[in-house]
Scaffold this active site. Structure first.
Site, PDB file in Angstrom:
ATOM      1  N   CYS A 152       1.049  -1.269  -0.104  1.00 36.11           N
ATOM      2  CA  CYS A 152      -0.097   0.138  -0.050  1.00 36.11           C
ATOM      3  C   CYS A 152       0.883   1.192  -0.029  1.00 36.11           C
ATOM      4  CB  CYS A 152      -0.999  -0.098   1.324  1.00 36.11           C
ATOM      5  SG  CYS A 152      -1.760   1.308   1.571  1.00 36.11           S
ATOM      6  N   GLY A 153       0.287   2.174  -0.620  1.00 37.66           N
ATOM      7  CA  GLY A 153       1.060   3.640  -0.396  1.00 37.66           C
ATOM      8  C   GLY A 153       1.409   3.777   0.871  1.00 37.66           C
TER       9      GLY A 153
END
Length: 159
Positions: A36-37
């Protein structure tokens, strides 16, 4: 579910992790993901873990409901967290945080503190719930809230 301390989710080895062992501690619960970012937040979460030691318990709950960003099994997740971020706080069993199969922990947390615009569902990975020493859910933070920004609130809860 009547109390935070009645909950006992499963850890990464499928063993109960009873929350009654957390009495007297501030607890930070985060739904986490490896791809995930927001994954770099693991670094700040571990920094909080080291800073507060036994006074604050951070718990990660891997979740694959948002963009399929946590595809691994428990061993793969643990290896990733340790190798990339030195995570030493518990990362429990992968769960759902929304929907019919939502884990009881998240059903409880969402019932105690709604999110933006009064929504109860978790919006994305790395949403955070802060619980005081008496087991009350006191704050809910969005994914964009950096863990390091929580120190003032945590310090206040520890007094």
């Amino acid at each position: 579910m009547s109390s935070f301390y009645d909950l006992a989710p499963l850890d990464a080895k499928d063993q109960p992790y009873p929350f009654d062992q957390l009495k007297g501690k501030v607890v930070l619960i985060v739904n986490v993901a490896s791809k995930c970012g927001f994954t770099p937040q693991y670094k700040e979460l571990e920094e909080l873990n080291k800073k507060y030691g036994d006074n604050v318990q951070i718990l990660g709950f891997p979740c694959n409901q948002f963009g399929w960003q946590e595809p691994g099994n428990s061993d793969e997740i643990a290896t990733f967290c340790l190798a990339n971020y030195g995570v030493s706080f518990p990362v429990l069993k992968k769960i759902d945080v929304n929907g019919a199969k939502a884990d009881p922990v998240y059903k409880f947390l969402k019932s105690q503190k709604s999110g933006l615009l009064g929504l109860t569902r978790v919006k994305w990975n790395f949403e955070k719930f802060l619980i005081d020493k008496e087991g009350k859910v006191v704050e809910r933070y969005s994914s964009v809230t950096k863990p390091a920004s929580l120190t003032g609130t945590i310090d206040g809860l520890l007094k």
